[in-house]
Scaffold this active site. Structure first.
Site, PDB file in Angstrom:
ATOM      1  N   CYS A 153       0.816  -1.207   0.000  1.00  0.00           N
ATOM      2  CA  CYS A 153       0.000   0.000   0.000  1.00  0.00           C
ATOM      3  C   CYS A 153       0.848   1.255   0.000  1.00  0.00           C
ATOM      4  O   CYS A 153       2.041   1.205   0.239  1.00  0.00           O
ATOM      5  CB  CYS A 153      -0.853  -0.006   1.241  1.00  0.00           C
ATOM      6  SG  CYS A 153      -1.573  -1.602   1.498  1.00  0.00           S
TER       7      CYS A 153
ATOM      8  N   ARG B   3       2.224   2.329  -7.297  1.00  0.00           N
ATOM      9  CA  ARG B   3       2.505   1.134  -6.506  1.00  0.00           C
ATOM     10  C   ARG B   3       1.420   0.074  -6.675  1.00  0.00           C
ATOM     11  O   ARG B   3       1.635  -1.085  -6.341  1.00  0.00           O
ATOM     12  CB  ARG B   3       2.620   1.508  -5.023  1.00  0.00           C
ATOM     13  CG  ARG B   3       3.759   2.462  -4.740  1.00  0.00           C
ATOM     14  CD  ARG B   3       3.619   3.061  -3.374  1.00  0.00           C
ATOM     15  NE  ARG B   3       3.926   2.107  -2.338  1.00  0.00           N
ATOM     16  CZ  ARG B   3       5.121   1.922  -1.802  1.00  0.00           C
ATOM     17  NH1 ARG B   3       6.128   2.627  -2.227  1.00  0.00           N
ATOM     18  NH2 ARG B   3       5.317   1.044  -0.846  1.00  0.00           N
TER      19      ARG B   3
ATOM     20  N   TRP C  43      -3.969  -2.288  -1.510  1.00  0.00           N
ATOM     21  CA  TRP C  43      -3.985  -3.351  -2.529  1.00  0.00           C
ATOM     22  C   TRP C  43      -4.476  -4.603  -1.828  1.00  0.00           C
ATOM     23  O   TRP C  43      -3.801  -5.166  -0.968  1.00  0.00           O
ATOM     24  CB  TRP C  43      -2.582  -3.539  -3.078  1.00  0.00           C
ATOM     25  CG  TRP C  43      -2.474  -4.394  -4.295  1.00  0.00           C
ATOM     26  CD1 TRP C  43      -2.731  -4.026  -5.579  1.00  0.00           C
ATOM     27  CD2 TRP C  43      -2.023  -5.753  -4.358  1.00  0.00           C
ATOM     28  NE1 TRP C  43      -2.469  -5.069  -6.428  1.00  0.00           N
ATOM     29  CE2 TRP C  43      -2.040  -6.132  -5.711  1.00  0.00           C
ATOM     30  CE3 TRP C  43      -1.610  -6.681  -3.401  1.00  0.00           C
ATOM     31  CZ2 TRP C  43      -1.666  -7.409  -6.134  1.00  0.00           C
ATOM     32  CZ3 TRP C  43      -1.237  -7.953  -3.828  1.00  0.00           C
ATOM     33  CH2 TRP C  43      -1.268  -8.297  -5.176  1.00  0.00           C
TER      34      TRP C  43
ATOM     35  N   ASN D  73       0.419  -0.975   6.191  1.00  0.00           N
ATOM     36  CA  ASN D  73       0.999  -1.685   5.050  1.00  0.00           C
ATOM     37  C   ASN D  73       1.708  -2.907   5.617  1.00  0.00           C
ATOM     38  O   ASN D  73       2.474  -2.776   6.565  1.00  0.00           O
ATOM     39  CB  ASN D  73       2.000  -0.758   4.347  1.00  0.00           C
ATOM     40  CG  ASN D  73       2.708  -1.436   3.190  1.00  0.00           C
ATOM     41  OD1 ASN D  73       2.327  -2.530   2.764  1.00  0.00           O
ATOM     42  ND2 ASN D  73       3.732  -0.786   2.672  1.00  0.00           N
ATOM     43  N   GLY D  74       1.436  -4.086   5.067  1.00  0.00           N
ATOM     44  CA  GLY D  74       2.090  -5.297   5.564  1.00  0.00           C
ATOM     45  C   GLY D  74       1.070  -6.341   5.992  1.00  0.00           C
ATOM     46  O   GLY D  74      -0.093  -6.284   5.588  1.00  0.00           O
TER      47      GLY D  74
ATOM     48  N   GLU E 261      12.827 -11.504 -20.582  1.00  0.00           N
ATOM     49  CA  GLU E 261      12.407 -10.169 -20.151  1.00  0.00           C
ATOM     50  C   GLU E 261      11.443  -9.544 -21.172  1.00  0.00           C
ATOM     51  O   GLU E 261      10.465  -8.898 -20.782  1.00  0.00           O
ATOM     52  CB  GLU E 261      13.647  -9.283 -19.928  1.00  0.00           C
ATOM     53  CG  GLU E 261      13.371  -7.847 -19.558  1.00  0.00           C
ATOM     54  CD  GLU E 261      12.627  -7.654 -18.233  1.00  0.00           C
ATOM     55  OE1 GLU E 261      12.420  -8.633 -17.500  1.00  0.00           O
ATOM     56  OE2 GLU E 261      12.217  -6.513 -17.970  1.00  0.00           O
TER      57      GLU E 261
ATOM     58  N   LYS F 255       7.645  -8.356 -20.139  1.00  0.00           N
ATOM     59  CA  LYS F 255       7.113  -7.015 -20.382  1.00  0.00           C
ATOM     60  C   LYS F 255       5.750  -7.101 -21.076  1.00  0.00           C
ATOM     61  O   LYS F 255       4.813  -6.404 -20.718  1.00  0.00           O
ATOM     62  CB  LYS F 255       8.072  -6.172 -21.247  1.00  0.00           C
ATOM     63  CG  LYS F 255       9.359  -5.766 -20.619  1.00  0.00           C
ATOM     64  CD  LYS F 255       9.256  -4.627 -19.602  1.00  0.00           C
ATOM     65  CE  LYS F 255       8.937  -5.076 -18.220  1.00  0.00           C
ATOM     66  NZ  LYS F 255       9.938  -5.516 -17.330  1.00  0.00           N
TER      67      LYS F 255
ATOM     68  N   GLU G 100       3.030  -8.489 -18.686  1.00  0.00           N
ATOM     69  CA  GLU G 100       2.670  -7.572 -17.605  1.00  0.00           C
ATOM     70  C   GLU G 100       1.717  -6.485 -18.041  1.00  0.00           C
ATOM     71  O   GLU G 100       0.759  -6.182 -17.343  1.00  0.00           O
ATOM     72  CB  GLU G 100       3.907  -6.815 -17.119  1.00  0.00           C
ATOM     73  CG  GLU G 100       4.820  -7.523 -16.246  1.00  0.00           C
ATOM     74  CD  GLU G 100       5.832  -6.569 -15.645  1.00  0.00           C
ATOM     75  OE1 GLU G 100       5.708  -6.270 -14.468  1.00  0.00           O
ATOM     76  OE2 GLU G 100       6.749  -6.140 -16.380  1.00  0.00           O
TER      77      GLU G 100
ATOM     78  N   HIS H 268      13.324 -29.103 -28.411  1.00  0.00           N
ATOM     79  CA  HIS H 268      13.006 -30.052 -27.339  1.00  0.00           C
ATOM     80  C   HIS H 268      11.566 -29.894 -26.865  1.00  0.00           C
ATOM     81  O   HIS H 268      11.206 -30.418 -25.819  1.00  0.00           O
ATOM     82  CB  HIS H 268      13.980 -29.868 -26.175  1.00  0.00           C
ATOM     83  CG  HIS H 268      15.401 -30.139 -26.561  1.00  0.00           C
ATOM     84  ND1 HIS H 268      15.867 -31.400 -26.862  1.00  0.00           N
ATOM     85  CD2 HIS H 268      16.444 -29.296 -26.760  1.00  0.00           C
ATOM     86  CE1 HIS H 268      17.145 -31.331 -27.196  1.00  0.00           C
ATOM     87  NE2 HIS H 268      17.517 -30.060 -27.154  1.00  0.00           N
TER      88      HIS H 268
ATOM     89  N   LYS I  36       3.959  -2.172  -7.805  1.00  0.00           N
ATOM     90  CA  LYS I  36       5.353  -1.838  -8.115  1.00  0.00           C
ATOM     91  C   LYS I  36       6.316  -2.515  -7.155  1.00  0.00           C
ATOM     92  O   LYS I  36       7.356  -3.008  -7.552  1.00  0.00           O
ATOM     93  CB  LYS I  36       5.537  -0.316  -8.065  1.00  0.00           C
ATOM     94  CG  LYS I  36       6.942   0.146  -8.419  1.00  0.00           C
ATOM     95  CD  LYS I  36       7.278  -0.138  -9.869  1.00  0.00           C
ATOM     96  CE  LYS I  36       8.676   0.303 -10.252  1.00  0.00           C
ATOM     97  NZ  LYS I  36       9.114  -0.331 -11.512  1.00  0.00           N
TER      98      LYS I  36
HETATM   99  C1  AGP Z   1       9.050  -5.964 -13.582  1.00  0.00           C
HETATM  100  O1  AGP Z   1       8.547  -5.278 -14.643  1.00  0.00           O
HETATM  101  C2  AGP Z   1       8.237  -6.145 -12.430  1.00  0.00           C
HETATM  102  N1  AGP Z   1       7.109  -5.403 -12.305  1.00  0.00           N
HETATM  103  C3  AGP Z   1       8.669  -7.084 -11.352  1.00  0.00           C
HETATM  104  O2  AGP Z   1       8.975  -8.302 -11.950  1.00  0.00           O
HETATM  105  C4  AGP Z   1       9.873  -6.613 -10.506  1.00  0.00           C
HETATM  106  O3  AGP Z   1      11.025  -6.589 -11.279  1.00  0.00           O
HETATM  107  C5  AGP Z   1      10.019  -7.546  -9.293  1.00  0.00           C
HETATM  108  O4  AGP Z   1       8.843  -7.516  -8.538  1.00  0.00           O
HETATM  109  C6  AGP Z   1      11.207  -7.180  -8.434  1.00  0.00           C
HETATM  110  O5  AGP Z   1      11.086  -5.899  -7.900  1.00  0.00           O
HETATM  111  P1  AGP Z   1      12.310  -5.175  -7.233  1.00  0.00           P
HETATM  112  O6  AGP Z   1      13.342  -4.961  -8.286  1.00  0.00           O
HETATM  113  O7  AGP Z   1      11.768  -3.904  -6.677  1.00  0.00           O
HETATM  114  O8  AGP Z   1      12.829  -6.092  -6.151  1.00  0.00           O
END
Ligand code: AGP
Length: 617
Positions: free
Chosen positions: A5, A30, A78, A104-105, A487, A491, A494, A510, A612
């Site tokens: 949060c 976030r 969240w 938060n937590g 990666e 992207k 996501e 394979h 985030k």
């Molecule tokens: C990447 O686009 C992400 N949203 C996610 O995979 C991110 O890289 C991962 O959660 C790790 O976050 P951090 O680098 O803040 O530890």
């Protein structure tokens, strides 16, 4: 429960509501699904909260305006357990409405506390773990009238991870907060002070901040900040100045933060290199405060990270092993500590994290430190928990990354890992000085190459137009091109919600090649020409998929005639050594996913279900 949060607290001379709502807006990236605010008024605390985005809370505030107030707390939640409803939104109040709590937590013993409170007649109004804290705090205030003292008493009863920020109707001009593992910073202003999960929320008001440590309670008034441990002992205060300014946290003319951050990569890369290489091409990582003898004695390197940071680690492994001849493992932080990994005092663990708050990575590094390994953090966030708990830190100087999809921090993380790898090679003597200087020269050329690539992304716009209707996309590569493929696929998943997979090109035969059917778009990362057989093998892989009807989108050096002969779409890359090519090859893939999501009308910066920084395991 509220795992990722955004929290804001304000007390000072100005109207609190716009400052709190503005602060919450700066943390929207976030990820959240409900929002709320509580203000202190002479007639008691007033709250407004709504499921959904901040615009819904703002509409509620327009319908039912809050009275003027110079003190309040706000929250974006969240949801995990307990749906994203108005009732579950924070702040939560005690039964008599005297105290308000945002959190938060995860309070792990919330169920026990709830049962205990219910047995005493307390009626709960939400399904959250947070509400128990509000009731406990109210009770504690009967024993310990001071707000910070009562909060400390509550914290001593809580298990789990939390940032708590609390208001008491009976104590005007005062806000208290507690921190265990989840992020919390204090913003120090002139006749006003702030509390927030992230400095972005108060950067427009002040650049002076104070880091809070583990298990600390802070109480702020308009002109005081008092930090203690959970036991009430005074805690040392660590003030610092935030280096970036407001412009860095704004879109600056771009439609999305993600797009802006893609274009910031040349700057992020050169800022991350800055000051770490001397004129003769030697690495000078003064911040790496680990005994040099220990660095030389390291017999294994283990990189732990999640998501995009993990992909950066996968790329770094190739370079680190090649340059240092030290075995390097890369592991998902969420898997690491659950398999009894072999970590000893001579293991060097590298924890990569943009936010520095990712709980899986934090837990992995704690596990490594318990085994007496040396831990180096690679992090983008000054003073975050992961660097604080590591033996040393190499900061990536990418500036704030707001888009949920990590872009500039990915390339900055690779660069930081490369600096570490070259430094180790220098210390251990596995590379001669002139070899290192040559590699450094190639690495320092990368920011300009990135800029050249970014200046010519028009063909990707056309490609996204063409592919916007597809349902599935594959990415393949070999060697460092393989993590680039992973990666690129991440992207696209996501932010475009497309089925996308990255494969090692050599693995296709394979199994995955069965997925290839006429028209399936396959991005292929082709290594530079002229290096052993790697390049030719990937060109053969393109032929294999092309023969089965795939639409090939080929990323290769601009003079690579063999690769171009196999391309339905060609994406030329600047010439760079194999190990540095990922820093360039990822850029068109990042941009492609941004373009696809934009064309699909999706929220690029806040994709569904994602946050985030993921501060729960
Ligand atoms: C990447 O686009 C992400 N949203 C996610 O995979 C991110 O890289 C991962 O959660 C790790 O976050 P951090 O680098 O803040 O530890």
């Amino acid at each position: 429960m509220a795992p990722v949060c955004g929290i804001v607290g304000y007390v000072g001379a100005r109207q609190a509501q716009p400052i709190i709502i503005g602060g919450l807006k700066r943390m929207e990236y976030r990820g959240y699904d409900s929002a709320g605010i509580a203000l202190w008024t002479p007639d008691g605390l007033e709250t407004r909260k709504r499921a959904g985005k901040l615009v819904r809370l703002e509409a509620e505030l327009a319908d039912r305006p809050l009275p003027e107030s110079r003190q309040g707390i706000g929250h974006t939640r969240w949801a995990t357990h307990g749906g994203p409803t108005d009732q579950n939104a924070h702040p939560h109040l005690s039964g008599d409405g005297r105290v308000a709590v945002v959190h938060n937590g995860i309070i792990e013993n919330a169920a026990i506390l709830r049962r205990e409170l219910e047995a005493e007649g307390v009626v709960f109004r939400s399904q959250t773990d947070t509400e128990a804290v509000a009731h406990l705090l109210r009770r504690a205030l009967d024993q310990e009238p001071g707000l910070a003292a009562a909060l400390r008493a509550v914290c001593r009863r809580l298990e789990g991870t939390f940032t708590l920020v609390v208001l008491d109707a009976a104590q005007p001009g005062r806000i208290a907060a507690a921190r265990r593992s989840s992020p919390l910073v204090v913003g120090v202003g002139q006749d006003e002070n702030f509390l927030a999960s992230d400095v972005a929320s108060f950067i427009e008001h002040t650049r002076h901040a104070i880091e809070l440590g583990q298990d600390q309670v802070v109480e702020i008034t308009a002109d005081t900040v008092t930090v203690t441990t959970f036991d009430g002992d005074p805690a040392p205060v660590k003030p610092y100045d935030i280096e970036w300014d407001l412009a860095a946290a704004e879109k600056g003319g771009f439609d999305w933060f993600m797009r802006k951050e893609i274009f910031e990569q040349p700057q992020a890369a050169s800022d991350t290199l800055l000051g770490r290489i001397d004129q003769s091409g030697r690495l000078c990582l003064d911040e790496l405060r680990i005994d040099r003898a220990q660095l030389r004695a390291a017999d294994k390197i283990v990189i732990v990270a999640c998501g995009t940071a993990y992909h950066a680690g996968l790329i770094a492994k190739y370079a680190i092993e090649h340059w240092t001849r030290v075995p390097c493992e890369v592991e998902l932080a969420s898997e690491f500590r659950y398999r009894d990994p072999i970590v000893t005092p001579t293991t060097l663990v590298v924890a990569i994290s943009q936010s520095g708050e990712t709980m899986d990575t934090l837990m992995a590094l704690r596990h490594a430190r318990e085994q007496h390994a040396q831990v180096v953090a690679i992090c983008n966030t000054n003073g975050a928990t992961i660097p604080r708990e590591s033996d040393a830190v190499i900061y990536t100087h990418a500036g704030p990354e707001i888009g949920v999809a990590s872009t500039k921090c990915f390339t900055a993380q690779i660069i930081a890992c490369y600096l570490l790898g070259l430094f180790l090679a220098q210390e251990r003597g596995t590379k001669f000085g002139d070899e290192i200087a040559e590699l450094v020269a190639d690495l320092t050329a990368v920011p300009a190459q990135m800029a050249a690539l970014l200046a010519d992304l028009g063909p990707i716009d056309a490609l996204a137009q063409e592919l916007v209707g597809v349902e599935s996309v594959l990415f393949i590569g070999r060697h460092v091109g393989y993590p680039v493929a992973l990666e690129g696929a991440l992207k696209l998943k996501e932010i475009s919600y497309l089925h996308a997979e990255g494969f090692a090109a050599g693995e296709l035969k394979h199994g995955p090649i069965a997925l290839v059917e006429p028209g399936l778009p396959v991005f292929v990362v082709v290594p530079p020409t002229g290096r052993d057989h790697l390049h030719d093998k990937v060109v053969s892989n393109i032929q294999e998929i092309r023969a089965r009807g795939a639409k090939t989108i080929v990323l290769a050096e601009r003079n690579d005639a063999e690769a171009w002969a196999q391309a339905d779409h060609a994406i030329p890359l600047p010439l760079a050594p194999t190990l540095f090519q990922p820093l360039l090859a990822i850029i068109p893939l990042q941009y492609f996913s941004c373009q696809m999501a934009t064309l699909k009308g999706l929220d690029v910066d806040q994709p569904r279900n994602l946050a985030k920084s993921v501060t729960v395991e």
